[in-house]
Design an enzyme around this catalytic site. Structure first.
Site, PDB file in Angstrom:
ATOM      1  CG  HIS A 326      -1.903  -0.903   1.514  1.00 39.14           C
ATOM      2  ND1 HIS A 326      -1.358  -2.275   1.180  1.00 39.14           N
ATOM      3  CD2 HIS A 326      -3.411  -0.446   0.182  1.00 39.14           C
ATOM      4  CE1 HIS A 326      -4.023  -2.913   0.790  1.00 39.14           C
ATOM      5  NE2 HIS A 326      -4.153  -1.255   0.506  1.00 39.14           N
ATOM      6  N   GLY A 327       1.981   1.248   0.209  1.00 41.80           N
ATOM      7  CA  GLY A 327       2.453   2.225   0.308  1.00 41.80           C
ATOM      8  C   GLY A 327       4.299   2.190   0.755  1.00 41.80           C
TER       9      GLY A 327
END
Length: 481
Positions: A326-327
Site C-alpha cells: 500500500h505504500g
C-alpha cells in the site's frame, strides 16, 4: 483522467459509440480501439509513464510465448524470474527507492555513521501497483501451466491496459479477463443498464460519501492536537467511510463501465463493514488483492498447512507484504501487523472460515449477537485505519492516545447542522447497503415491475445528492498506491 470528471463524462460516450457502432464488426479493431482509448485515458495523467506500461506488456507477452516453447525447468524459472524482477524492479524503484534510502541512512546514523545519499524526486506512476500485479499474474499462471499463453499482442495489450480498472483495480487475473478479449462481444441491454446503475452508485459513494467525509477527516487528522477525544474518534469514523466510499466507489465505476463494453470483472468489495470478524472482513475488502496474495504468496509459502509456527509466519508475511504494497511508509507496515494480530487467533482456533454466508440472510434485522460482532469488527477496523491515515507512527499513536482520553466522553466540538445532515446521509447510505447486502451492488434490482416507482425515486435521490453535494472533483485515494 478521473472517473468523476467532465473529461471522463465526454470520453466514455465517445469510446462507447466508436466501440459499438464503428468497430463492432472487427474484433481486432475493436480491441485496438480499447488499447488506444486506455493509453489516452492513462496518458492524460502523464504521457511519459505510458512507456512503463508498454515495456511491461512487451516483457510479459514475450516471456509468455517463450514459456510455451520451453520445457527445461531451469530455463523456465529463468524466464519467470525475468518477468518478476523487471516488473517488481520498476515498482520498487518508483515506489520504494526513497523509503529504503532514507531508512538506510537513519539506521547507520544510530551507530554514528553519516551518509549523504540524496533522495530522488521520483513521481509515482498512477496505478503501477495494480497493473504490475495484473501482468505478473499472467506470467505466473503461464509458468504454472494454468493458462495457455496468448499470441495475440493486441488482446494482451488491451488486457494489461484496460482503462476501467487500469489505475485502481480490481486486479484482474488473466484467466478471467484475457479470454474475454478473444470473443466477439454483443451488446446486452440489461447488462448495460445494470452497469450504469453500478456506475451511479459508485459515483454516489465517491462524490457524496467519500469526498464529504474527507473534508472532516482531513481537518481532524491535520489538527489532531487541538481536538477532543470524541472529535478524534469522529474523525477516524469519517476516514473509515471515506476510504470505503472512495475505493469501493472506484471499483463500482470500473466494473459498471466494463459491463457497458461487454466485459465482466470480478467483485472487489462485498459490503465489508457488515463483517462479523476480521477474517470475514478480509474476504470482503479489496477481494482482488487479498486473493492475489493468497494465491501467489500465501499458498506457495504453505498457507494454513503445517504446524502453528508455519501458520504464524505465513500470516504475518501476507499481512506485512500487503501493508507494504500500500505504500512506502512504516504506518502501512504497522497497519498490516495489527491486522495480522487480529486475524491470527481466528486462524489458530480454526474460526477464520466460520462466516462465509450473508449475514442475517433472509432477515431484515440482525440479532443481538450479530450486532455486537459487526460493531466489534467495525471498531477494530477503525483503529487500524488511524495508522493507515496518519503521516507517521508517532502521529498515529498520539491520535489514539487522544481518542482514549477523558475527553472521549465529551460532545465533539465540530458539531454543526450541515455535519449532522451529512452524518444522516451516511446512515441512509449504510441502510441502503444493508438492505442490498446480498446483491452485487446496492442499486441492483430485478427486472420485475414491483416497486418500480420506489426504485426510480431512489435513483433520482442519488442523482440529486451527487449534484447537490458534488464539489471540485477529488482524486481517488488509491491512486497513490
Amino acid at each position: 483522467m478521473l472517473f468523476n470528471s467532465t473529461d471522463f463524462a465526454i470520453f466514455l460516450p465517445v469510446v462507447f459509440i466508436l466501440y459499438w457502432f464503428v468497430t463492432h464488426k472487427n474484433l481486432t479493431i475493436q480491441n485496438l480501439l480499447l488499447v488506444v482509448a486506455s493509453y489516452v485515458f492513462y496518458g492524460l495523467w502523464d504521457w511519459r509513464f505510458l512507456s512503463l506500461i508498454l515495456f511491461s506488456t512487451l516483457i510479459d507477452f514475450f516471456v509468455g510465448i517463450s514459456l510455451s516453447k520451453e520445457e527445461d525447468k531451469n530455463k523456465r524459472k529463468l524466464l519467470l524470474w525475468t518477468s518478476i524482477l523487471v516488473n517488481l524492479g520498476f515498482l520498487g524503484f518508483f515506489k520504494y527507492y526513497n523509503f529504503f534510502v532514507d531508512n538506510f541512512i537513519t539506521a547507520f546514523s544510530l551507530f554514528g555513521t553519516t551518509f549523504n545519499a540524496a533522495s530522488l524526486n521520483i513521481i509515482l506512476p498512477v496505478g503501477i501497483s495494480f497493473y504490475t500485479f495484473q501482468t505478473l499474474s499472467y506470467t505466473i499462471d503461464v509458468y504454472r501451466k494454468n493458462l495457455t499463453p496468448t499470441k495475440d499482442f493486441i488482446s494482451f495489450a488491451a488486457f494489461v491496459s484496460f482503462f476501467p480498472q487500469l489505475v485502481a483495480g480490481p486486479i484482474e487475473r488473466a484467466t478471467n479477463l484475457l479470454p474475454q478479449f478473444y470473443k466477439k462481444r454483443h451488446f446486452d441491454y440489461e447488462k448495460a443498464i445494470d452497469g450504469s446503475r453500478q456506475i451511479l452508485w459508485g459515483l454516489f459513494k465517491k462524490i457524496v460519501i467519500a469526498d464529504n467525509c474527507a473534508i472532516y477527516a482531513n481537518d481532524i487528522f491535520n489538527n489532531y492536537e487541538t481536538y477532543s477525544g470524541s472529535t478524534l474518534l469522529l474523525g477516524a469514523f469519517f476516514f473509515t467511510f471515506q476510504i470505503y466510499g472512495d475505493f469501493s466507489g472506484y471499483s463500482d465505476i470500473a466494473i459498471g463501465t466494463s459491463r457497458l463494453f461487454g466485459f465482466t470483472l470480478k467483485k472487489n468489495f462485498a459490503f465489508p463493514y457488515f463483517s462479523r470478524n476480521i477474517a470475514e472482513f478480509w474476504r470482503r475488502w479489496h477481494i482482488s488483492l487479498s486473493t492475489w496474495f493468497r494465491d501467489y504468496v500465501y499458498i506457495p509459502l504453505g498457507g494454513s498447512r503445517g504446524g502453528a509456527w508455519s501458520k504464524v509466519r505465513n500470516t504475518f508475511v501476507i499481512f506485512l507484504v500487503s501493508g507494504f504494497w500500500h505504500g512506502a511508509n512504516w504506518t502501512f507496515i504497522v497497519w498490516g501487523f495489527i491486522n495480522a494480530c487480529y486475524f491470527l487467533p481466528l486462524l489458530l482456533l480454526k474460526r477464520n472460515r466460520k462466516h462465509t454466508d450473508v449475514i442475517a440472510e433472509n432477515r431484515v434485522f440482525p440479532n443481538i449477537k450479530e450486532i455486537l460482532q459487526i460493531a466489534t469488527t467495525f471498531f477494530l477496523t477503525v483503529i487500524t485505519w488511524v495508522f493507515f491515515r496518519a503521516k507517521n507512527i508517532k502521529e498515529a499513536i498520539f491520535y489514539l492516545e487522544g481518542i482514549f482520553s477523558e475527553s472521549l466522553f465529551t460532545i465533539p466540538t465540530i458539531i454543526t447542522a450541515i455535519l449532522l445532515l451529512k452524518i444522516g446521509i451516511i446512515i441512509i447510505f449504510v441502510i441502503i447497503e444493508w438492505l442490498q447486502r446480498n446483491k452485487e451492488h446496492a442499486l441492483e434490482f430485478s427486472v420485475s415491475s414491483k416497486h418500480r416507482i420506489w426504485r426510480w425515486c431512489l435513483f433520482f435521490m442519488v442523482i440529486y445528492a451527487i449534484i447537490v453535494f458534488g464539489a471540485k472533483p477529488q482524486e481517488f485515494i488509491y491512486f497513490q498506491f
